[in-house]
Motif scaffolding. Structure first.
Motif, PDB file in Angstrom:
ATOM      1  N   VAL A   3       0.853  -1.186   0.000  1.00 13.78           N
ATOM      2  CA  VAL A   3       0.000   0.000   0.000  1.00 13.78           C
ATOM      3  C   VAL A   3       0.892   1.240   0.000  1.00 13.78           C
ATOM      4  O   VAL A   3       1.706   1.429   0.897  1.00 13.78           O
ATOM      5  CB  VAL A   3      -0.930   0.025   1.233  1.00 13.78           C
ATOM      6  N   ILE A   4       0.732   2.065  -1.033  1.00 18.82           N
ATOM      7  CA  ILE A   4       1.538   3.281  -1.165  1.00 18.82           C
ATOM      8  C   ILE A   4       0.646   4.506  -1.012  1.00 18.82           C
ATOM      9  O   ILE A   4      -0.331   4.678  -1.739  1.00 18.82           O
ATOM     10  CB  ILE A   4       2.263   3.335  -2.533  1.00 18.82           C
ATOM     11  N   ALA A 107      -5.876  -8.800  -4.366  1.00 18.07           N
ATOM     12  CA  ALA A 107      -5.762  -7.778  -5.400  1.00 18.07           C
ATOM     13  C   ALA A 107      -4.318  -7.550  -5.837  1.00 18.07           C
ATOM     14  O   ALA A 107      -3.401  -8.260  -5.445  1.00 18.07           O
ATOM     15  CB  ALA A 107      -6.368  -6.477  -4.904  1.00 18.07           C
ATOM     16  N   ASP A 108      -4.157  -6.505  -6.629  1.00 19.41           N
ATOM     17  CA  ASP A 108      -2.862  -6.166  -7.224  1.00 19.41           C
ATOM     18  C   ASP A 108      -1.721  -6.137  -6.195  1.00 19.41           C
ATOM     19  O   ASP A 108      -1.952  -5.976  -5.007  1.00 19.41           O
ATOM     20  CB  ASP A 108      -2.946  -4.779  -7.886  1.00 19.41           C
ATOM     21  N   ASP A 109      -0.519  -6.229  -6.731  1.00 24.55           N
ATOM     22  CA  ASP A 109       0.656  -6.179  -5.871  1.00 24.55           C
ATOM     23  C   ASP A 109       0.814  -4.804  -5.226  1.00 24.55           C
ATOM     24  O   ASP A 109       1.344  -4.671  -4.140  1.00 24.55           O
ATOM     25  CB  ASP A 109       1.915  -6.513  -6.682  1.00 24.55           C
ATOM     26  N   ILE A 110       0.368  -3.768  -5.957  1.00 17.55           N
ATOM     27  CA  ILE A 110       0.494  -2.401  -5.440  1.00 17.55           C
ATOM     28  C   ILE A 110      -0.867  -1.705  -5.486  1.00 17.55           C
ATOM     29  O   ILE A 110      -1.556  -1.737  -6.506  1.00 17.55           O
ATOM     30  CB  ILE A 110       1.497  -1.568  -6.271  1.00 17.55           C
ATOM     31  N   VAL A 111      -1.244  -1.086  -4.378  1.00 22.62           N
ATOM     32  CA  VAL A 111      -2.465  -0.284  -4.309  1.00 22.62           C
ATOM     33  C   VAL A 111      -2.074   1.090  -3.780  1.00 22.62           C
ATOM     34  O   VAL A 111      -1.328   1.197  -2.794  1.00 22.62           O
ATOM     35  CB  VAL A 111      -3.520  -0.934  -3.379  1.00 22.62           C
ATOM     36  N   PHE A 112      -2.550   2.141  -4.441  1.00 18.34           N
ATOM     37  CA  PHE A 112      -2.241   3.510  -4.031  1.00 18.34           C
ATOM     38  C   PHE A 112      -3.416   4.121  -3.268  1.00 18.34           C
ATOM     39  O   PHE A 112      -4.573   3.872  -3.605  1.00 18.34           O
ATOM     40  CB  PHE A 112      -1.931   4.378  -5.253  1.00 18.34           C
ATOM     41  N   VAL A 113      -3.086   4.908  -2.252  1.00 18.29           N
ATOM     42  CA  VAL A 113      -4.096   5.675  -1.514  1.00 18.29           C
ATOM     43  C   VAL A 113      -3.802   7.143  -1.770  1.00 18.29           C
ATOM     44  O   VAL A 113      -2.794   7.684  -1.308  1.00 18.29           O
ATOM     45  CB  VAL A 113      -4.054   5.383   0.001  1.00 18.29           C
ATOM     46  N   ASP A 114      -4.665   7.787  -2.555  1.00 16.91           N
ATOM     47  CA  ASP A 114      -4.520   9.199  -2.906  1.00 16.91           C
ATOM     48  C   ASP A 114      -5.189  10.029  -1.814  1.00 16.91           C
ATOM     49  O   ASP A 114      -6.407  10.004  -1.665  1.00 16.91           O
ATOM     50  CB  ASP A 114      -5.191   9.425  -4.270  1.00 16.91           C
TER      51      ASP A 114
END
Length: 198
Positions: A3-4, A107-114
């Motif tokens: 989680v980025i 889910a995906d390897d990377i998930v972004f939190v804007d």
């Protein structure tokens, strides 16, 4: 799943990065979308806002008048804190639910939190890594004035109501400069994604 957290001061270009990541097929949890949803008519947060700021911030159609509310909170740090107390906790709760759901689904390897107030709301502790989009103050001012049709003084008030860019730089894991072209910005993002995916 990594989680980025993605954040940036007003006019930095965070939304441009968020849209680019979506086009590249990444999942982006948009805190602004969630914040809009939690203050929809009939939701408890809207009633709390009306009680705290007066019925003048509610339109005849029963929706939140965001412009009127913004004019109030950008002039008063105390009122801004009150608003965040009403909305932010609910937004973080929804973000946590979405992250948990995505993990459950594998889910995906990377998930972004804007999230514009990622550090201020302490939402960064839910992230494995944080990315900060920055730009020179003069460039940010120009972008905001062109985008919103506001004056330089209005930009300053809005900018000064946020955590300073310098403080965010100290807190961020990665800092991406967006003071030049969009092409260069996208190149910086591709480089970071390549590093992470490697």
């Amino acid at each position: 799943m990594k989680v980025i957290g993605l954040t940036g001061s007003i006019g930095s270009g965070k939304s441009t990065v968020s849209k680019y990541l979506l086009r590249k097929g990444y999942t982006v949890i948009d805190s602004d979308v969630i914040a809009h949803d939690v203050v929809m008519p009939g939701k408890p947060a809207l009633k709390e806002i009306a009680a705290e700021f007066g019925k003048g911030v509610i339109t005849e159609g029963g929706e939140l008048d965001r412009k009127k509310l913004a004019n109030i909170v950008f002039k008063s740090p105390k009122k801004k804190t009150v608003l965040e107390g009403i909305v932010t906790a609910r937004v973080i709760k929804e973000i946590k639910k979405e992250i948990a759901s995505l993990k459950k689904l594998g889910a995906d390897d990377i998930v972004f939190v804007d999230a514009p107030i990622l550090f201020e709301s302490k939402a960064d502790i839910k992230c494995d890594e944080t990315w900060l989009i920055v730009a020179d103050d003069s460039i940010r001012a120009k972008r905001v004035m062109e985008r919103d049709g506001c004056t330089y003084d209005e930009f300053l008030r809005r900018s000064e109501s946020q955590m300073s860019q310098e403080e965010k730089i100290r807190l961020a894991d990665r800092v991406i400069d967006n003071s030049e072209t969009t092409r260069k910005l996208y190149g910086s993002i591709r480089k970071l994604l390549k590093e992470i995916n490697a």
